[in-house]
Design a protein around this motif. Structure first.
Motif: not given
Length: 867
Positions: A221-244
């Motif tokens: 059996r299966t289930g689905t959902t739609h993934v909509i991706i909007n492409v943005l500009d700039i800001n190229d560093n993401a935050p980082v946690f000390e631990q995962s």
């Protein structure tokens, strides 16, 4: 059940689609079956009777039944075949949720003797639920500067099934820029979107993908959902946690607002791209948002709801840190909160097979109720002990862990206690321990073990003679401490005879009320008393009864008028009296009798009509006609008197006699006139004389025998007894001369009056005619040994002017008795009653000397009366 039996059941052609797994666990002594969920009603589970070593034909007789909680109500046993079958819909997800193992405990109880078994039925999962995403569309914003290899966490799907039927993997629509990578965090599978090729917003600003979740069942059996991706500009560093992964331990029931953890993430960018906002990621369960909160600026996670170890003991919180750049970048970490158990749950008591009513003759060991106890806590906090109220005829026995049987331990008596309120108290071993109570009310049903009881051992009923037949004359009452039919009483009269006639012709009784009715008119002169034996019987099985006696005493009524016996008109045509007769000269005597008794037979005489009322008088009590004065020359020679004789009843009855008296000059005429009456009186006197002589001889013989016996038994006190006997004789002869002339023509009535309160009776000597006084002698022998009551009741008569001399005689007798019998006053002071001339003495003890004294007095009184 053996393994070969299980294999045979699996190969039955009637159930090819049912997978059964059964085995006997020797370590626990429990039987286990396995069946898939969602089976049709009637599907076979296993031959439970055979596996337990029982016989099918014993099931009904031994009351074979399932007593488990509601999940087991979907299972039942066919008593004809002994097979455990499915009776209702079984949904594993509803019963056990996401638990890897789903066991439904089934408790089986049989009686005679009482035995209890536990059977575990494992519910196997089938692939009946497809994976489901929480939203139908997932939107992402990705900067075009994102380098290949950047990952984006997507919302995961949920599958209610478990194990192989649960969520297995994800698939993504094939494209040039993105691929799908599945991450495993515990049992959770999280889809991550991986950037494979750099994005060019000017070439394509939005990407639409289809995310598919697949489970491992068959069919899949299966289930689905739609993934909509909007492409943005700039800001190229993401935050980082000390631990995962962060791990935090918390006690359950901590107060709201308690700090869980403070998170800290860093961003290498500057300015607004360096400002970080914390939040719960969107794929956290809704329960996370209800129980925890996070500060968007500080990153502090606090408790906002009630944490319950028994509900969930571990929470995984996914936290997102996002910068404030024009094209924000984010990162995620996981906070695992482990909940520590506290003793915050009291035991939960479940009562099964409660016997609401039990016979009072139930045997020891009879099952009253099965008690199961559960505690949601863990370890020592989950161990439970139980007890019941003290001083009850029941005992609590433990069959296995957290399971008890309440059975009868002592005999029951409904008349002492018709119901029992049993309080079952269970307490765990936590610190402090928590307790729970359950109430069981057991009613005791009645058996017929008590016979009826009359309110009195015997009854005395007084009935006036000439009563109307059919009227109520008395009532008897009985009670039975049993209830319902066992206490319904019916009254009946036992067969007996009264003077040769059945008792039923005299009285009857109402079988329901105990009211006694007369069946005929009673005549005191014919029957003075009789006994009725009455039985009270209940309506129980067996029938029980008891008996009592009703003594019916007939009371006299004034229904007989006086009868004048002398003089008779044929014998007394004329009565002569000399003219020279002095006043108080006896002219004649009226002799009458009355068939009644007591006051109804007491006669009074009076002149109602006379030629000269001043010439003659009649004695009010004796009937003697005497001259009142000297005769005068002017008095006529023939005087007519009408004399009325009346009794003392209510109303009084009377009779009259007419006398003709001639006044003569010669005494010879008088002698000739009295010749015939003298002969008749002489005949009466002779007859009375012979009776007195006979009775006197018998009394002297009896007295001689008693004196000899007393002398042999108590020779020392013989002279004392003789002196007392002489005193009594002197007392009895004190007024003999006065009564000597009145004995002739007397009618003495001896009546035995029963005294039901003691053993002995009362002797009443009543006189009419010329013996006008009534004597009563009571000799009461009390039921206790050594106690005696002797009563001498002196003569009584109406208080008239003519009775002063007569009334002085009992006083003299009383003084003589008191003078000669000083032993009475020494033993017990006499009680003086309201009526005159009554002496009562009650000796303190009973012996032969005292008996001798009583008999001597009785004999002396008899001699006095006969003279």
């Amino acid at each position: 059940m053996s393994r070969s039996d299980c294999h045979w059941m699996l190969n039955k052609p009637a159930i090819p689609s049912i997978f059964l797994l059964c085995f006997w666990n020797l370590a626990t002594g429990q039987l286990r079956y396995s069946i898939p969920e969602e089976q049709e009603p009637g599907a076979l589970v296993g031959n439970i009777v055979q596996d337990l070593g029982l016989k099918v034909e014993e099931l009904i007789r031994r009351k074979f039944r399932i007593v488990s909680d509601s999940p087991a109500q979907n299972l039942n046993v066919d008593l004809k075949s002994g097979i455990l079958i499915v009776e209702g819909r079984i949904d594993r997800e509803q019963l056990c949720g996401q638990s890897s193992t789903c066991l439904v405990p089934v408790q089986v109880v049989i009686e005679n003797p009482v035995e209890q078994y536990r059977v575990d039925v494992e519910i196997l999962d089938i692939n009946d639920n497809p994976p489901r995403f929480p939203v139908s569309e997932i939107r992402l914003e990705i900067a075009e500067s994102a380098i290949p290899g950047t990952r984006f966490l997507l919302q995961n799907a949920h599958d209610s099934d478990v194990q192989a039927n649960s969520l297995r993997t994800y698939q993504l629509t094939p494209n040039d820029h993105f691929s799908l990578d599945v991450q495993f965090r515990g049992e959770t599978k999280l889809p991550e979107l991986k950037l494979d090729m750099s994005l060019d917003r000017e070439e394509q600003s939005e990407h639409s993908l289809l995310l598919t979740a697949l489970d491992g069942g068959s069919p899949m059996r299966t289930g689905t959902t739609h993934v909509i991706i909007n492409v943005l500009d700039i800001n190229d560093n993401a935050p980082v946690f000390e631990q995962s992964l962060y791990v935090v331990n918390l006690n359950e029931n901590v107060s709201s607002g308690s700090l869980v953890i403070k998170l800290n993430a860093t961003d290498l960018d500057e300015g607004s791209n360096d400002d970080i906002v914390y939040s719960f990621s969107s794929y956290n369960k809704q329960r996370i948002h209800e129980l925890f909160s996070i500060d968007a600026i500080s990153g502090e996670i606090r408790v906002s709801g009630m944490l319950d170890f028994e509900e969930v003991n571990t929470y995984d919180i996914d936290v997102e840190a996002k910068d404030k750049g024009s094209y924000p970048l984010s990162t995620h970490c996981n906070v695992r909160v482990n909940i520590k158990d506290l003793n915050d749950n009291a035991p939960n008591i479940t009562l099964n097979s409660i016997a609401k009513e039990i016979r009072e003759d139930a045997s020891r060991g009879t099952l009253i109720a099965l008690i199961n106890v559960k505690d949601k806590d863990s370890h020592e906090n989950a161990y439970v002990d139980c007890r019941i109220s003290p001083n009850l005829p029941f005992v609590l026995k433990s069959s296995f862990k957290n399971s008890y049987m309440l059975v009868l331990n002592d005999p029951l008596d409904r008349e002492r206690a018709s119901e029992y309120k049993i309080v079952v108290t269970c307490y765990d071993r936590g610190n402090p321990p928590l307790t729970s109570n359950a109430n069981i009310v057991v009613h005791v049903s009645d058996i017929n073990d008590n016979a009826p009881r009359f309110l009195q051992p015997s009854y005395t009923i007084y009935v006036m003679e000439n009563n109307a037949p059919g009227n109520s004359i008395g009532v008897v009452r009985a009670f039975d401490p049993d209830m319902d039919e066992n206490s319904h009483l019916s009254y009946s009269i036992e067969e007996s005879e009264v003077k040769g006639t059945p008792i039923s012709t005299y009285v009857s009784i109402n079988s329901k009320t105990g009211v006694i009715y007369s069946q005929k008119k009673f005549d005191y002169e014919q029957l003075k008393h009789f006994q009725v034996h009455i039985q009270a019987q209940d309506g129980g099985v067996p029938l029980l009864s008891s008996n009592t006696t009703a003594n019916v005493i007939i009371l006299d009524q004034n229904d007989n008028p006086p009868v004048i016996k002398m003089p008779k008109s044929m014998n007394y045509p004329q009565i002569a009296v000399p003219r020279s007769a002095a006043p108080r000269h006896l002219t004649t005597k009226i002799i009458a009798s009355d068939a009644d008794s007591g006051q109804n037979a007491r006669l009074f005489y009076q002149i109602v009509q006379a030629t000269d009322p001043s010439l003659f008088t009649v004695s009010h009590n004796s009937g003697e006609v005497r001259t009142a004065r000297h005769f005068k020359e002017s008095d006529g020679i023939s005087q007519k008197l009408v004399i009325q004789v009346s009794d003392n009843g209510h109303p009084p009855l009377s009779g009259t006699v007419t006398l003709t008296i001639s006044v003569v000059e010669q005494s010879a005429e008088i002698r000739s006139n009295f010749a015939e009456p003298h002969k008749e009186l002489e005949n009466v006197t002779d007859f009375a004389f012979h009776i007195v002589i006979t009775l006197g001889v018998l009394s002297l013989i009896l007295l001689a025998i008693i004196v000899v016996l007393i002398a042999l038994i108590w020779p020392v006190n013989r002279h004392i007894a003789f002196s007392r006997r002489c005193a009594i004789v002197r007392c009895c002869w004190a007024s003999e001369l006065e009564t000597k002339n009145r004995v002739q023509g007397s009618n003495v009535n001896l009546q035995i009056v029963p005294d039901l309160k003691v053993i002995a009776n009362v002797l009443e000597v009543e006189g009419n005619g010329c013996v006008l006084d009534t004597y009563q002698y009571k000799l009461h022998s009390a039921p206790q040994v050594g106690a005696l009551e002797y009563m001498v009741v002196a003569p009584f008569s109406p208080g008239t002017s003519g009775t002063n001399v007569r009334n002085s005689r009992p006083a003299l007798a009383e003084r003589d008795i008191r003078a000669t019998n000083d032993w009475l006053t020494k033993i017990n002071k006499p009680e003086t009653q309201k009526s005159q001339n009554v002496l009562i003495a009650k000796p303190a003890r009973y012996d032969w000397e005292q008996e001798e004294k009583s008999l001597e007095k009785f004999i002396g009184v008899q001699q006095y009366l006969w003279r």
